[in-house]
Design a protein around this motif. Structure first.
Motif, short mmCIF file in Angstrom:
data_model
loop_
_atom_site.label_atom_id
_atom_site.label_comp_id
_atom_site.label_asym_id
_atom_site.label_seq_id
_atom_site.Cartn_x
_atom_site.Cartn_y
_atom_site.Cartn_z
N LYS A 30 43.57 81.72 14.25
CA LYS A 30 42.67 80.79 13.59
C LYS A 30 41.36 81.44 13.16
O LYS A 30 40.84 81.19 12.07
N LYS A 31 40.81 82.29 14.04
CA LYS A 31 39.47 82.82 13.80
C LYS A 31 39.46 84.19 13.16
O LYS A 31 38.52 84.54 12.42
N TYR A 32 40.49 84.99 13.44
CA TYR A 32 40.54 86.36 12.91
C TYR A 32 41.91 86.63 12.26
O TYR A 32 42.68 87.46 12.73
N PRO A 33 42.24 85.91 11.19
CA PRO A 33 43.57 86.04 10.58
C PRO A 33 43.87 87.46 10.08
O PRO A 33 45.01 87.92 10.17
N ALA A 34 42.85 88.15 9.54
CA ALA A 34 43.07 89.52 9.06
C ALA A 34 43.42 90.45 10.22
O ALA A 34 44.30 91.31 10.12
N MET A 35 42.75 90.26 11.33
CA MET A 35 43.01 91.05 12.53
C MET A 35 44.40 90.74 13.08
O MET A 35 45.12 91.62 13.56
N PHE A 36 44.80 89.47 12.98
CA PHE A 36 46.11 89.04 13.50
C PHE A 36 47.25 89.74 12.75
O PHE A 36 48.29 90.06 13.34
N LYS A 37 47.06 90.01 11.47
CA LYS A 37 48.11 90.65 10.67
C LYS A 37 48.35 92.10 11.09
O LYS A 37 49.38 92.68 10.76
N MET A 38 47.39 92.68 11.82
CA MET A 38 47.52 94.06 12.27
C MET A 38 48.26 94.16 13.61
O MET A 38 48.54 95.26 14.09
N ILE A 39 48.60 93.01 14.19
CA ILE A 39 49.29 93.00 15.49
C ILE A 39 50.74 93.46 15.31
O ILE A 39 51.44 93.02 14.39
N LYS A 40 51.21 94.32 16.21
CA LYS A 40 52.59 94.80 16.16
C LYS A 40 53.54 93.87 16.91
O LYS A 40 54.73 93.82 16.61
N GLY A 41 53.00 93.13 17.91
CA GLY A 41 53.88 92.24 18.66
C GLY A 41 53.13 91.40 19.67
O GLY A 41 52.03 91.75 20.11
N ILE A 42 53.73 90.27 20.01
CA ILE A 42 53.17 89.34 21.01
C ILE A 42 54.19 89.18 22.13
O ILE A 42 55.39 89.02 21.87
N VAL A 43 53.71 89.23 23.36
CA VAL A 43 54.56 88.93 24.52
C VAL A 43 54.01 87.68 25.18
O VAL A 43 52.84 87.64 25.57
N GLU A 44 54.85 86.65 25.31
CA GLU A 44 54.42 85.36 25.85
C GLU A 44 55.29 84.98 27.04
O GLU A 44 56.51 85.10 26.99
N GLU A 45 54.63 84.50 28.12
CA GLU A 45 55.39 84.24 29.34
C GLU A 45 55.42 82.80 29.81
O GLU A 45 56.00 82.51 30.85
N SER A 46 54.80 81.87 29.10
CA SER A 46 54.80 80.49 29.57
C SER A 46 55.60 79.58 28.65
O SER A 46 55.80 79.87 27.47
N VAL A 47 56.05 78.46 29.21
CA VAL A 47 56.78 77.46 28.42
C VAL A 47 55.92 76.96 27.27
O VAL A 47 56.36 76.87 26.12
#
Length: 532
Positions: free
Chosen positions: A241-258
């Motif tokens: 929401k706040k840093y969309p340009a920065m988000f596009k540089m992410i290689k991957g997300i690991v999420e552990e909660s329902v």
């Protein structure tokens, strides 16, 4: 006759012993369970030990009351299971200028001077986390996370600290915040800051503090994160929401909660997920251990620590019969509770029936139950209407990740009175005098009011670390902008890392057996659709 004479002699001795009046006045016991073993104020105990007479007591009387109120005040704020996460003062950590012993200041914790206590807790946790420690030893030389810059938003406790330090040992740079405002162990956060890790968390953050801490992890000078390790989806949400340009540089997300996984699937469905994500919540090892086996122990621990209740004969309603609900129900039933289950899913409902639990609607039993536990991941599962019907003394708590399951905001009205009983325990009092007992203000009760077994967190941490390694090192094109499950082979590897702890020895397939089953002798041994 001899018996009667002995009784008279005993009564005579009791009458001869007259306790000084000043000492009797100071014998009010502490109400906080963590200090119950100290049944007398400190000043009175010292006088008893020294055998002081009435004259000595009279001299100490002036100091007795202030000392007692001071100690009781400290007891009422202690909340960590170690007893060292008390609130030292009312000054916000954001207003303090703190540095560690090496003049490092890129952190915000409650009190950096607590770092020695936190370091000892981390060392204790390492002894019970064989899997993540084995991974650290095996992969430490290869540095599979070299150049990885990870934003972490998880619970911050001794076990998570072992994961953080493992990721750094594997080559990563990290910045860390808490995913829950009540679960942070202040001394552990201090230990991480002393070790030079940018950590922004303390127990009892406000909502504004919570988002400020995550923002400090995402947006820092000279820092461009390329991986996210999330527990609840808050870091992902803020960056998107706040840093969309920065988000596009992410290689991957690991999420552990329902809750976080649900948010990721929503983003994917809406076409807003522009990076690959790994759902480790539904990996077999994590699901079974973190959700089932861990909650089976921690629900009892949480309720005991906060309420001191006896479970035998208590009527409990458990909202949700997923892995968390199954673990909670097993534990409560084992201690003699009468357990009801609410469910929306017919498959989970029939499982509950086959396990010996009656499946009901909450309205059918809410007037009679002694304990209400939510474990659905949904919102407004327990509403004000339900709480208006509950009997006085009913205990309400949440075992799901999100704090939306119990409609706590509906209780913040002028007609109801809130009374803080002890840390993480509030009485909400109705005009007619009825009161319910709300734990952790509806947040995750086992991490807010007790602790998790380090062995369980070792399995989750190893799963998270492997998922980060997989996403970070995957060749371009292997993973698209979607949500993926952890590969089965990695799931089996996590389990194998922990088997030596039990001196367990796996049977190996012969070539003939492997050919007959159509399997590789090294695994994976089950197809992805297999239900454990």
């Amino acid at each position: 006759m001899d018996l009667a004479r002995e009784e008279e002699d005993e009564l005579g001795h009791m009458e001869q012993f007259k306790m000084p009046e000043k000492l009797r006045e100071g014998m009010t016991g502490f109400k906080d369970r963590q200090m119950r073993r100290f049944s007398l104020p400190t000043s009175s105990r010292g006088l008893l030990k020294a055998g002081a007479g009435t004259a000595g007591l009279a001299g100490a009387a002036g100091a007795a009351e202030p000392r007692r109120s001071s100690v009781a005040s400290v007891c009422s704020t202690e909340s960590s299971y170690t007893g060292s996460s008390s609130d030292e003062d009312d000054v916000s950590p954001r207003e303090k200028l703190q540095k560690n012993s090496k003049e490092f200041s890129d952190f915000c914790v409650k009190n950096i001077s607590q770092h020695a206590f936190g370091r000892r807790e981390i060392e204790i946790a390492e002894q019970e986390m064989p899997g993540i420690m084995a991974l650290r030893r095996r992969a430490g030389d290869d540095k599979p996370l070299k150049s990885a810059k990870i934003v972490g938003c998880t619970h911050i406790n001794a076990q998570t600290a072992v994961l953080v330090e493992t990721l750094v040992e594997l080559g990563a740079q990290v910045r860390w915040a808490a995913c829950n405002i009540y679960s942070t162990q202040n001394e552990v956060a201090a230990a991480l800051a002393e070790a030079g890790y940018p950590v922004f968390a303390w127990r009892g953050e406000t909502e504004e503090d919570f988002w400020w801490c995550i923002d400090k992890c995402v947006n820092a000078e000279g820092w461009q994160p390329n991986m996210i390790l999330d527990d609840g989806g808050d870091a992902t949400h803020l960056m998107l929401k706040k840093y969309p340009a920065m988000f596009k540089m992410i290689k991957g997300i690991v999420e552990e909660s329902v809750t976080g996984v649900h948010r990721l699937y929503q983003l994917s469905k809406a076409g807003k997920l522009s990076v690959p994500a790994m759902n480790v919540n539904d990996s077999v090892t994590k699901t079974k251990f973190d959700n089932l086996y861990s909650c089976r122990e921690s629900i009892i621990d949480s309720l005991k620590r906060t309420t001191d209740m006896m479970f035998g004969g208590k009527q409990v309603v458990l909202c949700g019969y997923g892995e968390v609900g199954k673990g909670c129900c097993q534990a409560l039933k084992g201690l003699g509770c009468v357990v009801y289950v609410t469910e929306i899913d017919p498959i989970c409902a029939i499982q509950a029936c086959m396990d010996g639990f009656r499946v009901v609607k909450l309205n059918e039993v809410v007037r009679n139950v002694d304990i209400v536990v939510t474990a659905t991941g949904n919102k407004n599962v327990v509403t004000r209407e339900h709480m208006d019907k509950m009997k006085s003394g009913c205990v309400i708590c949440n075992m799901g990740h999100s704090n939306t399951e119990i409609d706590v905001n509906s209780l913040r009205t002028p007609d109801l009175t809130w009374e803080k009983v002890r840390s993480q325990v509030d009485h909400v009092i109705w005009p007619d005098g009825k009161r319910i007992v709300l734990l952790a203000e509806g947040r995750l009760v086992n991490l807010s009011c007790s602790s998790l077994p380090s062995f369980v967190v070792s399995i989750t941490a190893a799963t998270q670390a492997l998922a980060l390694i997989e996403l970070f090192n995957a060749p371009h094109g292997r993973y698209k902008s979607d949500v993926y499950l952890l590969p089965k082979k990695m799931d089996e590897y996590v389990a194998s890392l922990h088997l030596p702890t039990f001196d367990a020895h796996l049977t190996e397939l012969s070539d003939e057996q492997a050919k007959y089953m159509g399997l590789n002798k090294a695994g994976p041994f089950k197809p992805n659709y297999y239900r454990y």
